[in-house]
Design an enzyme around this catalytic site. Structure first.
Site: not given
Ligand code: PLP
Length: 395
Positions: A130, A211, A246
């Site tokens: 990501w 993660d 999510k």
């Molecule tokens: C792989 C991954 N890690 C972490 C996140 C963190 O999301 P957030 O900061 O919105 O909780 C996301 C969100 O798209 C993600 O796809």
């Protein structure tokens, strides 16, 4: 001073979503952004969250700060959900957890604590990963390394290449792994592969950082953390960046947690103190609303059962969409799309070239990332035919 500021290009993912919103094509389809969409194209509020929110509005007496470490009920509930009591066994006193603004905040706090340890090692990320991992980690001052992960030729994990690369990771290095539902590929490690990685971490001495942004979106709440729990059972130190964006639909409430599993209770206290200090210097105090909702949902048996049932229904829908999409693509193109049904979570690469991804955008209003990553959860009965026709037209 502002005159000297260069204008930055839009974010690679959010920029495309904005381009799609501005597109007047009535048949456009947005498969870019990583948000769960239901059959009618909405990102729903979970029923249990709505109920918890009503309770909270009625009962909340103050908007004073919550403790810097976070809401205690939320911390207890999320640590139990993620780590589970069995994996910890006698090490349950060795866990330090600090609430963070979303999974991003948790990755950053995790990186800050690792940096504070004085390590000179690198953070190894998967190729691809990501893209936001890069700024989140490097802004702590840690350096990045990369290990091979996804092979576009086989549409799967190249485990031989991954382990070859990670053979060079040693004590002081950190290996960032996606707990489940790998973003962007959807290609996850098998249980045997997780066990092998855990063995490598234990023998070579590197620290896994997991993660975990999609627990419950792959196969189920417990199955999705099989790998993480293997690591916790075998490796002395594990960092987890958990997000409820999510799986509890709390995107805008910025609800996450950095969890540090260490060798003893002193290390647990040290990690918490370091994470709190990092938070203090970056944004000071944690946001309350999402954590207070999540704490209630996780801690109240009725709300919890309601949430788990709704999450299961989402997971079942995503996996059903994967099967249907695979079938329709195969019927339309005569090619093998079996990987779509095998992959997990919201994302898959369709295997289009960058040129083809741009062509479906300009000719059909079908928006996917240039890498051809799509969000499966944005497919529905109303747009699937259009998506299949557009993809078929460029293959
Ligand atoms: C792989 C991954 N890690 C972490 C996140 C963190 O999301 P957030 O900061 O919105 O909780 C996301 C969100 O798209 C993600 O796809």
């Amino acid at each position: 001073m502002f005159e000297e500021l260069p204008l930055l290009p839009p974010d690679s993912i959010l920029g495309l979503a904005a381009e799609c919103r501005a597109d007047p094509n009535p048949d456009k389809v947005d498969l870019t952004i990583g948000i769960y969409m239901d059959e009618s194209g909405n990102c729903p509020v979970f029923n249990a969250v709505r109920l918890a929110q009503r309770q909270l509005v009625d009962e909340e007496q103050t908007k004073s700060y919550i403790p810097p470490q976070g809401d205690p009920q939320f911390i207890e509930g999320l640590v139990e959900l993620v780590v589970g009591s069995d994996a910890l066994g006698v090490r349950s006193g060795n866990v330090g957890a600090v609430q963070a603004p979303g999974g991003c905040g948790a990755v950053r706090l995790g990186a800050e604590v690792l940096k504070a340890s004085g390590t000179k090692g690198k953070v190894w990320v998967s190729d691809p990963t990501w893209p936001v991992h890069v700024p989140l980690i490097t802004s702590s001052g840690l350096e990045l390394g990369q290990y091979r992960y996804y092979d576009p030729a086989t549409h799967g994990v190249d485990f031989v290449a991954m382990t070859e690369d990670l053979a060079a990771a040693g004590a002081g290095d950190i290996v960032l792994l996606h707990g489940c539902c790998h973003n962007p590929s959807g290609a996850d490690l098998t249980p045997e592969q997780w066990r092998e990685i855990a063995g490598m971490a234990a023998s070579q001495g590197f620290t896994p950082m997991v993660d975990l942004a999609y627990q419950g979106f792959g196969e189920g709440l417990d199955t999705d953390v099989y790998g993480l729990r293997c690591l916790i059972e075998q490796v002395p130190e594990v960092v987890v960046a958990a997000s409820l964006s999510k799986n509890m639909g709390l995107y805008r409430e910025r609800t996450g947690m950095a969890i540090f599993v260490g060798p003893n209770s002193r290390t647990a206290e040290a990690t918490v103190s370091q994470a709190k200090a990092a938070a203090r210097r970056i944004y000071s105090m944690p946001p309350a609303h999402g954590a207070l909702l999540a704490g209630r949902v996780l801690g109240d048996p009725v709300l919890r059962a309601d949430w788990e049932a709704e999450l299961t229904a989402m997971c079942v829908r995503i996996n059903g969409l994967r099967l249907e999409f695979q079938k329709r693509l195969e019927n339309a193109t005569g090619r093998d799309f079996g990987f779509i049904a095998k992959e997990k979570g919201m994302f898959s690469f369709l295997g289009l070239s960058e040129e083809q991804a741009k062509q479906v955008r300009s000719e059909h209003g079908l928006y996917m990332l240039n890498s051809s990553r799509i969000n499966i959860a944005s497919l529905n009965a109303g747009n699937m035919d259009r998506v299949v026709a557009a993809v078929t037209s460029v293959l």
